[in-house]
Design a protein around this motif. Structure first.
Motif, mmCIF file in Angstrom:
data_model
loop_
_atom_site.group_PDB
_atom_site.id
_atom_site.type_symbol
_atom_site.label_atom_id
_atom_site.label_comp_id
_atom_site.label_asym_id
_atom_site.label_seq_id
_atom_site.Cartn_x
_atom_site.Cartn_y
_atom_site.Cartn_z
ATOM 1 N N ASN A 114 0.824 -1.207 -0.100
ATOM 2 C CA ASN A 114 0.026 0.011 -0.038
ATOM 3 C C ASN A 114 0.924 1.430 -0.061
ATOM 4 O OD1 ASN A 114 -2.731 -1.300 -0.220
ATOM 5 N ND2 ASN A 114 -2.427 -1.704 2.065
ATOM 6 N N MET A 115 2.164 1.244 0.444
ATOM 7 C CA MET A 115 2.887 2.322 0.540
ATOM 8 C C MET A 115 3.435 2.643 -0.885
ATOM 9 S SD MET A 115 2.908 3.381 3.854
ATOM 10 C CE MET A 115 4.205 4.247 3.951
ATOM 11 N N ALA A 116 3.593 1.553 -1.524
ATOM 12 C CA ALA A 116 4.027 1.524 -2.955
ATOM 13 C C ALA A 116 3.313 1.817 -4.040
ATOM 14 C CB ALA A 116 4.887 -0.092 -3.118
ATOM 15 N N ALA A 117 2.371 1.092 -3.997
ATOM 16 C CA ALA A 117 1.252 1.093 -5.110
ATOM 17 C C ALA A 117 0.674 2.365 -5.170
ATOM 18 C CB ALA A 117 0.392 0.004 -5.248
ATOM 19 N N ILE A 118 0.162 2.842 -4.145
ATOM 20 C CA ILE A 118 -0.707 4.183 -4.248
ATOM 21 C C ILE A 118 0.079 5.439 -4.499
ATOM 22 C CG2 ILE A 118 -2.081 5.662 -2.580
ATOM 23 C CD1 ILE A 118 -3.081 3.165 -0.912
ATOM 24 N N SER A 119 1.194 5.670 -3.964
ATOM 25 C CA SER A 119 2.038 6.952 -4.034
ATOM 26 C C SER A 119 2.579 6.654 -5.503
ATOM 27 C CB SER A 119 2.954 6.713 -2.988
ATOM 28 O OG SER A 119 3.907 5.869 -3.139
ATOM 29 N N ALA A 120 2.881 5.428 -6.252
ATOM 30 C CA ALA A 120 3.404 5.444 -7.413
ATOM 31 C C ALA A 120 2.358 5.819 -8.563
ATOM 32 C CB ALA A 120 3.888 4.067 -7.745
ATOM 33 N N VAL A 121 0.977 6.039 -8.314
ATOM 34 C CA VAL A 121 0.163 6.259 -9.058
ATOM 35 C C VAL A 121 -0.609 7.665 -9.037
ATOM 36 C CG1 VAL A 121 -2.352 5.474 -10.130
ATOM 37 C CG2 VAL A 121 -0.368 3.608 -9.954
ATOM 38 N N THR A 123 -1.144 11.465 -7.008
ATOM 39 C CA THR A 123 -0.124 12.754 -6.821
ATOM 40 C C THR A 123 -1.118 13.591 -6.235
ATOM 41 O OG1 THR A 123 -0.647 13.550 -9.017
ATOM 42 C CG2 THR A 123 0.874 11.946 -8.828
ATOM 43 N N LYS A 124 -0.441 14.705 -6.195
ATOM 44 C CA LYS A 124 -1.043 15.988 -5.310
ATOM 45 C C LYS A 124 -2.101 16.504 -6.428
ATOM 46 C CE LYS A 124 3.182 17.300 -2.781
ATOM 47 N NZ LYS A 124 3.920 18.380 -2.722
ATOM 48 N N GLN A 125 -2.383 16.385 -7.374
ATOM 49 C CA GLN A 125 -3.190 16.616 -8.418
ATOM 50 C C GLN A 125 -4.637 15.732 -8.517
ATOM 51 O OE1 GLN A 125 0.188 16.616 -9.662
ATOM 52 N NE2 GLN A 125 -0.071 18.719 -8.737
ATOM 53 N N ASP A 126 -4.361 14.736 -7.594
ATOM 54 C CA ASP A 126 -5.372 13.733 -7.698
ATOM 55 C C ASP A 126 -6.192 13.590 -6.343
ATOM 56 O OD1 ASP A 126 -4.444 13.107 -10.095
ATOM 57 O OD2 ASP A 126 -2.988 11.550 -9.189
ATOM 58 N N ALA A 127 -7.213 12.602 -6.522
ATOM 59 C CA ALA A 127 -8.065 12.668 -5.194
ATOM 60 C C ALA A 127 -8.329 11.208 -4.820
ATOM 61 C CB ALA A 127 -9.345 13.363 -5.042
ATOM 62 N N ILE A 128 -8.414 10.633 -3.658
ATOM 63 C CA ILE A 128 -8.654 9.234 -3.266
ATOM 64 C C ILE A 128 -9.789 9.255 -2.116
ATOM 65 C CG2 ILE A 128 -7.846 7.174 -2.279
ATOM 66 C CD1 ILE A 128 -4.965 8.467 -2.602
ATOM 67 N N LEU A 129 -10.757 8.454 -2.768
ATOM 68 C CA LEU A 129 -11.897 8.269 -1.986
ATOM 69 C C LEU A 129 -11.464 7.041 -1.245
ATOM 70 C CD1 LEU A 129 -13.301 9.230 -4.793
ATOM 71 C CD2 LEU A 129 -15.119 9.542 -3.465
ATOM 72 N N SER A 130 -11.762 6.938 0.245
ATOM 73 C CA SER A 130 -11.139 5.802 0.970
ATOM 74 C C SER A 130 -12.387 5.464 2.122
ATOM 75 C CB SER A 130 -9.956 6.302 1.846
ATOM 76 O OG SER A 130 -9.490 5.206 2.537
ATOM 77 N N SER A 145 1.113 9.683 -0.816
ATOM 78 C CA SER A 145 0.749 10.122 -2.127
ATOM 79 C C SER A 145 0.650 11.605 -2.472
ATOM 80 C CB SER A 145 -0.368 9.316 -2.799
ATOM 81 O OG SER A 145 -1.609 9.805 -2.087
ATOM 82 N N GLY A 146 0.259 12.192 -1.371
ATOM 83 C CA GLY A 146 -0.115 13.848 -1.177
ATOM 84 C C GLY A 146 -1.483 14.071 -2.110
ATOM 85 N N ALA A 147 -2.229 12.997 -2.361
ATOM 86 C CA ALA A 147 -3.527 13.317 -2.971
ATOM 87 C C ALA A 147 -4.611 13.676 -1.898
ATOM 88 C CB ALA A 147 -4.217 12.160 -3.566
ATOM 89 N N LYS A 148 -5.536 14.360 -2.376
ATOM 90 C CA LYS A 148 -6.518 14.816 -1.440
ATOM 91 C C LYS A 148 -7.562 13.486 -1.234
ATOM 92 C CE LYS A 148 -10.243 17.262 0.174
ATOM 93 N NZ LYS A 148 -10.171 17.931 1.504
ATOM 94 N N LYS A 175 -6.809 12.585 -11.223
ATOM 95 C CA LYS A 175 -7.482 11.269 -11.353
ATOM 96 C C LYS A 175 -8.218 10.963 -9.956
ATOM 97 C CE LYS A 175 -3.265 9.325 -11.690
ATOM 98 N NZ LYS A 175 -2.337 10.237 -11.663
ATOM 99 N N LEU A 176 -9.170 10.145 -10.112
ATOM 100 C CA LEU A 176 -9.924 9.758 -8.640
ATOM 101 C C LEU A 176 -9.814 8.222 -8.698
ATOM 102 C CD1 LEU A 176 -13.396 11.716 -9.359
ATOM 103 C CD2 LEU A 176 -11.512 12.255 -7.954
ATOM 104 N N MET A 177 -9.434 7.906 -7.428
ATOM 105 C CA MET A 177 -9.233 6.322 -7.052
ATOM 106 C C MET A 177 -10.312 6.132 -5.797
ATOM 107 S SD MET A 177 -5.925 4.595 -5.703
ATOM 108 C CE MET A 177 -5.014 4.321 -7.046
#
Length: 396
Positions: A114-121, A123-130, A145-148, A175-177
């Protein structure tokens, strides 16, 4: 030691102990099987993630020993220099077959995934719904990742749809995840993947499922995504190799392009020494057992149902679990720890889980029956639960 540091540590450790939130670690003297020895005493073990009993499997021990003799005790380098052994490639081919994807990549732990995969894809320009109850490693991966980060009420599809719509229409994000556990480890409920996929298609969400507690357990052993037949719909399948698989490590499964990207951009892959060959051989042996037969899977689920039914009949609150994970929800933290301690004194090791792992006031003793338990062991455990539950007023 710095006086400031010493004062900080003493004050905060005392506060944790006073609140019943300090976790005592109990070293296990020997293998982590259905019966464990702690402080010289044999205990029925209901706290292990060793769902299928493979951590102590004799066949897997032989495979690990043979591979260690051939390759040595360590890989000797990171994967991108010369730490990629041929056995690593064989493992990743088998993992892709296991998860029904084009490719897979292995890591040193599920947390690393999770440390690897999320931050590899992302960025600060993106948002993650969790999902609000996602594992700590997901939370940390999102932060890295720095994402919102947009928190979604637990398993609330209306909330997911509304917040995905708002994020999409805002035009703020590249991007949205959406990230969710496949099986939630504290309550045992299963992610609503069919509904999640529907919403993801509507709002072009990247889908990410951490199936640490589903791999080897759901979908006849192949995981929660397989359980719903959604292998072609989920972008990231994450899992550990240390729970039902019984060894150590983690993996990400997905398209070949995704895996190729992770090999050049995920920092734990780039900067950590590869898994030892002995572990890799044991993992492949475990995957073969799971893919060739459902015997261990079926026994796990049978034992899970048996323990659930017994605890429920005694009057314990076991929550909403849909999997063998069986919490006994006690509530108050100190009572939860007292309950766990009394179980141990009577012969059952079931660890208390309190804040910050779960919300304050929702302390529980989490039971993890495995394929290695016998009905006699579970009957003995239920008798002890009844005795301690009545003694402490948890049940009447």
């Amino acid at each position: 030691m710095s006086k400031v540091l010493d004062a900080y540590l003493q004050e905060n450790l005392k506060e944790l102990r006073d609140q019943g939130l300090y976790n005592e670690i109990d070293p296990v003297e020997g293998p982590n099987g259905p019966i464990i020895k702690i402080k010289g005493k044999d205990l029925i073990n209901l706290s292990s993630n060793n769902y299928l009993g493979l951590a102590t499997d004799e066949d897997l021990k032989k495979l690990a020993i043979a591979a260690t003799q051939k390759y040595g005790v360590g890989a000797g380098a990171v994967r991108t220099i010369n730490g990629t052994l041929d056995i690593h490639l064989k493992l990743e081919q088998k993992l892709a077959e296991f998860k029904g994807t084009e490719a897979a990549i292995s890591y040193q732990s599920g947390f690393n995934c999770n440390m690897a995969a999320i931050s590899a894809v992302m960025t600060k320009q993106d948002a993650i719904l969790s999902d609000e109850l996602n594992h700590a490693s997901i939370i940390d991966g999102c932060r890295l990742s720095g994402a919102k980060i947009i928190r979604i009420n637990h398993q609330d599809m209306d909330d997911l749809r509304a917040k995905a719509k708002a994020a999409k229409e805002s035009g703020q994000y590249g991007k949205l995840m959406y990230i969710t556990d496949g099986v939630f480890s504290m309550d045992g409920d299963i992610a609503k993947l069919p509904e999640i996929v529907e919403i993801a298609k509507e709002f072009d969400l990247i889908t990410y499922v951490d199936d640490a507690h589903g791999s080897g357990v759901t979908g006849l052993g192949k995981g929660t995504v397989k359980h719903f037949g959604l292998e072609k719909e989920i972008d990231f399948q994450i899992g550990t190799l240390s729970k039902a698989i019984g060894v150590v490590g983690g993996y990400v499964a997905g398209t070949k392009n995704l895996i190729d990207w992770l090999k050049v951009r995920s920092r734990p892959f780039l900067f950590s020494t590869a898994l030892p060959a002995g572990d890799v051989a044991a993992i492949m042996g475990a995957l073969d057992k799971i893919m060739e037969s459902t015997e261990l899977h079926d026994k796990l689920w049978g034992n899970g149902r048996y323990l659930k039914d017994g605890l429920q009949k005694l009057g314990f609150d076991i929550g909403v679990s849909e999997t063998p994970i069986t919490p006994c929800i006690i509530g108050e933290e100190k009572l939860t720890q007292q309950f766990s301690a009394r179980l141990s004194e009577e012969g059952v090791y079931a660890k208390s889980i309190v804040f910050p792992t779960v919300a304050k006031g929702s302390g529980r003793v989490r039971n993890m029956p495995t394929a290695a338990h016998t009905k006699e062991m579970l009957d003995d455990a239920l008798a002890i639960y009844e005795k301690v539950g009545k003694e402490l007023g948890v049940i009447s």
